[in-house]
Design a protein around this motif. Sequence first.
Motif, PDB file in Angstrom:
ATOM      1  N   ALA A 294      23.382 -51.283  62.415  1.00 54.32           N
ATOM      2  CA  ALA A 294      22.011 -51.231  62.926  1.00 54.32           C
ATOM      3  C   ALA A 294      21.890 -50.220  64.064  1.00 54.32           C
ATOM      4  O   ALA A 294      20.912 -49.454  64.125  1.00 54.32           O
ATOM      5  CB  ALA A 294      21.573 -52.608  63.392  1.00 54.32           C
ATOM      6  N   ASP A 295      22.865 -50.198  64.957  1.00 51.66           N
ATOM      7  CA  ASP A 295      22.847 -49.230  66.055  1.00 51.66           C
ATOM      8  C   ASP A 295      22.956 -47.806  65.525  1.00 51.66           C
ATOM      9  O   ASP A 295      22.305 -46.880  66.044  1.00 51.66           O
ATOM     10  CB  ASP A 295      23.987 -49.507  67.028  1.00 51.66           C
ATOM     11  CG  ASP A 295      23.782 -50.785  67.826  1.00 51.66           C
ATOM     12  OD1 ASP A 295      22.644 -51.287  67.859  1.00 51.66           O
ATOM     13  OD2 ASP A 295      24.766 -51.278  68.422  1.00 51.66           O
ATOM     14  N   LEU A 296      23.765 -47.611  64.510  1.00 55.39           N
ATOM     15  CA  LEU A 296      23.942 -46.281  63.926  1.00 55.39           C
ATOM     16  C   LEU A 296      22.638 -45.784  63.307  1.00 55.39           C
ATOM     17  O   LEU A 296      22.252 -44.621  63.485  1.00 55.39           O
ATOM     18  CB  LEU A 296      25.044 -46.340  62.866  1.00 55.39           C
ATOM     19  CG  LEU A 296      25.338 -45.034  62.126  1.00 55.39           C
ATOM     20  CD1 LEU A 296      25.883 -43.990  63.081  1.00 55.39           C
ATOM     21  CD2 LEU A 296      26.332 -45.277  60.991  1.00 55.39           C
ATOM     22  N   VAL A 297      21.944 -46.673  62.574  1.00 52.50           N
ATOM     23  CA  VAL A 297      20.673 -46.289  61.966  1.00 52.50           C
ATOM     24  C   VAL A 297      19.664 -45.917  63.049  1.00 52.50           C
ATOM     25  O   VAL A 297      18.936 -44.919  62.931  1.00 52.50           O
ATOM     26  CB  VAL A 297      20.117 -47.436  61.091  1.00 52.50           C
ATOM     27  CG1 VAL A 297      18.695 -47.120  60.616  1.00 52.50           C
ATOM     28  CG2 VAL A 297      21.033 -47.692  59.911  1.00 52.50           C
ATOM     29  N   ARG A 298      19.633 -46.699  64.120  1.00 57.26           N
ATOM     30  CA  ARG A 298      18.693 -46.433  65.209  1.00 57.26           C
ATOM     31  C   ARG A 298      18.898 -45.033  65.792  1.00 57.26           C
ATOM     32  O   ARG A 298      17.936 -44.311  66.053  1.00 57.26           O
ATOM     33  CB  ARG A 298      18.848 -47.484  66.298  1.00 57.26           C
ATOM     34  CG  ARG A 298      17.867 -47.333  67.468  1.00 57.26           C
ATOM     35  CD  ARG A 298      18.089 -48.413  68.511  1.00 57.26           C
ATOM     36  NE  ARG A 298      17.800 -49.741  67.986  1.00 57.26           N
ATOM     37  CZ  ARG A 298      16.587 -50.257  67.936  1.00 57.26           C
ATOM     38  NH1 ARG A 298      15.541 -49.579  68.395  1.00 57.26           N
ATOM     39  NH2 ARG A 298      16.405 -51.466  67.449  1.00 57.26           N
ATOM     40  N   THR A 299      20.138 -44.653  65.987  1.00 50.81           N
ATOM     41  CA  THR A 299      20.402 -43.339  66.583  1.00 50.81           C
ATOM     42  C   THR A 299      20.248 -42.206  65.577  1.00 50.81           C
ATOM     43  O   THR A 299      20.077 -41.049  65.979  1.00 50.81           O
ATOM     44  CB  THR A 299      21.820 -43.290  67.173  1.00 50.81           C
ATOM     45  OG1 THR A 299      22.775 -43.585  66.144  1.00 50.81           O
ATOM     46  CG2 THR A 299      21.968 -44.306  68.295  1.00 50.81           C
ATOM     47  N   ALA A 300      20.281 -42.522  64.266  1.00 49.62           N
ATOM     48  CA  ALA A 300      20.226 -41.466  63.254  1.00 49.62           C
ATOM     49  C   ALA A 300      18.805 -40.973  62.990  1.00 49.62           C
ATOM     50  O   ALA A 300      18.621 -39.851  62.503  1.00 49.62           O
ATOM     51  CB  ALA A 300      20.835 -41.971  61.949  1.00 49.62           C
ATOM     52  N   ILE A 301      17.796 -41.789  63.292  1.00 54.45           N
ATOM     53  CA  ILE A 301      16.420 -41.394  62.993  1.00 54.45           C
ATOM     54  C   ILE A 301      15.760 -40.789  64.225  1.00 54.45           C
ATOM     55  O   ILE A 301      16.225 -40.983  65.351  1.00 54.45           O
ATOM     56  CB  ILE A 301      15.610 -42.595  62.485  1.00 54.45           C
ATOM     57  CG1 ILE A 301      15.453 -43.652  63.585  1.00 54.45           C
ATOM     58  CG2 ILE A 301      16.266 -43.216  61.251  1.00 54.45           C
ATOM     59  CD1 ILE A 301      14.555 -44.800  63.193  1.00 54.45           C
ATOM     60  N   PRO A 302      14.677 -40.036  64.040  1.00 56.71           N
ATOM     61  CA  PRO A 302      14.009 -39.406  65.182  1.00 56.71           C
ATOM     62  C   PRO A 302      13.565 -40.425  66.235  1.00 56.71           C
ATOM     63  O   PRO A 302      13.161 -41.545  65.899  1.00 56.71           O
ATOM     64  CB  PRO A 302      12.804 -38.707  64.553  1.00 56.71           C
ATOM     65  CG  PRO A 302      13.202 -38.483  63.135  1.00 56.71           C
ATOM     66  CD  PRO A 302      14.061 -39.636  62.762  1.00 56.71           C
TER      67      PRO A 302
ATOM     68  N   GLY B 284       6.916 -49.646  64.125  1.00 61.90           N
ATOM     69  CA  GLY B 284       7.278 -50.170  62.809  1.00 61.90           C
ATOM     70  C   GLY B 284       8.407 -51.178  62.781  1.00 61.90           C
ATOM     71  O   GLY B 284       9.002 -51.409  61.739  1.00 61.90           O
ATOM     72  N   GLY B 285       8.713 -51.791  63.902  1.00 59.25           N
ATOM     73  CA  GLY B 285       9.764 -52.801  63.898  1.00 59.25           C
ATOM     74  C   GLY B 285      11.150 -52.199  63.935  1.00 59.25           C
ATOM     75  O   GLY B 285      11.331 -51.008  64.223  1.00 59.25           O
ATOM     76  N   ASN B 286      12.148 -53.017  63.645  1.00 62.62           N
ATOM     77  CA  ASN B 286      13.535 -52.564  63.710  1.00 62.62           C
ATOM     78  C   ASN B 286      13.767 -51.455  62.680  1.00 62.62           C
ATOM     79  O   ASN B 286      13.528 -51.650  61.483  1.00 62.62           O
ATOM     80  CB  ASN B 286      14.479 -53.736  63.445  1.00 62.62           C
ATOM     81  CG  ASN B 286      15.913 -53.403  63.823  1.00 62.62           C
ATOM     82  OD1 ASN B 286      16.483 -52.419  63.378  1.00 62.62           O
ATOM     83  ND2 ASN B 286      16.517 -54.268  64.636  1.00 62.62           N
ATOM     84  N   PRO B 287      14.263 -50.289  63.104  1.00 66.56           N
ATOM     85  CA  PRO B 287      14.453 -49.177  62.165  1.00 66.56           C
ATOM     86  C   PRO B 287      15.532 -49.437  61.119  1.00 66.56           C
ATOM     87  O   PRO B 287      15.618 -48.720  60.123  1.00 66.56           O
ATOM     88  CB  PRO B 287      14.848 -48.009  63.077  1.00 66.56           C
ATOM     89  CG  PRO B 287      15.348 -48.630  64.333  1.00 66.56           C
ATOM     90  CD  PRO B 287      14.589 -49.902  64.497  1.00 66.56           C
ATOM     91  N   ALA B 288      16.366 -50.470  61.317  1.00 70.47           N
ATOM     92  CA  ALA B 288      17.421 -50.774  60.344  1.00 70.47           C
ATOM     93  C   ALA B 288      16.910 -51.609  59.178  1.00 70.47           C
ATOM     94  O   ALA B 288      17.638 -51.821  58.207  1.00 70.47           O
ATOM     95  CB  ALA B 288      18.568 -51.508  61.039  1.00 70.47           C
ATOM     96  N   LYS B 289      15.661 -52.075  59.248  1.00 66.71           N
ATOM     97  CA  LYS B 289      15.142 -52.992  58.234  1.00 66.71           C
ATOM     98  C   LYS B 289      15.268 -52.426  56.823  1.00 66.71           C
ATOM     99  O   LYS B 289      15.741 -53.100  55.899  1.00 66.71           O
ATOM    100  CB  LYS B 289      13.679 -53.324  58.541  1.00 66.71           C
ATOM    101  CG  LYS B 289      13.015 -54.222  57.517  1.00 66.71           C
ATOM    102  CD  LYS B 289      11.571 -54.504  57.897  1.00 66.71           C
ATOM    103  CE  LYS B 289      10.902 -55.399  56.856  1.00 66.71           C
ATOM    104  NZ  LYS B 289       9.490 -55.705  57.222  1.00 66.71           N
TER     105      LYS B 289
END
Length: 332
Positions: free
Chosen positions: A202-210, A217-222
């Motif tokens: 989840a942390d990795l996805v958060r840092t990978a997106i702009p 839009g809520g948690n970006p890992a959803k």
Amino acid sequence: MGGFDMDVGDHAAEAGHVPVMLGRVLELAAPAIDAVPHDETPVHIDATLGMGGHAEAMLRAHPRLRLIGLDRDTTALERSARRLAPFGDRVVLEHAVYDEIPRVLRRLGVPAVHSVLFDLGVSSPQLDEADRGFAYSYDAPLDMRMDRTQRLTAADVVNDYPPAELARILREYGEERFAQRIAAAIVREREREPLETTRRLADLVRTAIPAATRRTGGNPAKRTFQALRIEVNGELETWRRALPAALDALPVGGRVVVLSYHSLEDRITKQVLAAQTADTTPPGLPVPLPEHEPRFRLLTRGAELPSDEETTTNPRAGSVRMRAAERVREAT
């Protein structure tokens, strides 16, 4: 009831579970069950048994009913066995995926069923139990298996799949517009050290997106978690087989009700039901032939939504879409 121990015990947790759109499910199934002659036994399949809430309500509403409950999750089956124990031999529980309906019916010697319910997606216990790895809100092993007897896990997918296949899964199953970026970040990270936990992913996805996207839009890992869950459990491929199989098991007057929780499932449901409710009379044929008449009719106009009251009291109902159909003609 077959297959699982029936220790009645304390099932407060099971009883506290709130089934989604319960009243409407009962309303839609009732005509098919009530139409069965009194010298016959109506049969209902709960193809995604979960906590057994819909099943219990169905059994209470229809004292003659025989219920066949399916689930791929053995933990769910064990809990439902306790909850449904008071109904005795009116209930048969099977460890099976919902596309296995034909096999289960053959094994039980049941030629037809009068109603079928599919409540798709991940169940409340699977979300709430941290060690299952479905939720990004807990730190847990990357598992996501609905059936813990299968081998493939989410960790296998993120650590072993080729980059292009990872990106495809995120794009198609998660409808993730940053699929390529997230897949590339996963590949870089797994080369340094395998990804094994939900929090790290989840942390990795958060840092990978702009950065701007992270704030709305809520948690970006959803979407990534949804995509991995669908891949691990083969949900869409299974659903494409399951709904036609259930429709084939229905006699005239039999009904199917489907609760979907994301657009991919609902799209398949809509397409299958549209094909089954279409008149296939060739253009120019002077008189429609019976074999071209629709085999089913829709019981819902489009996808029905839960009431505002239900979504307020049961937030997990917020994304549900309901569709239902009734067989009106025998198969040719």
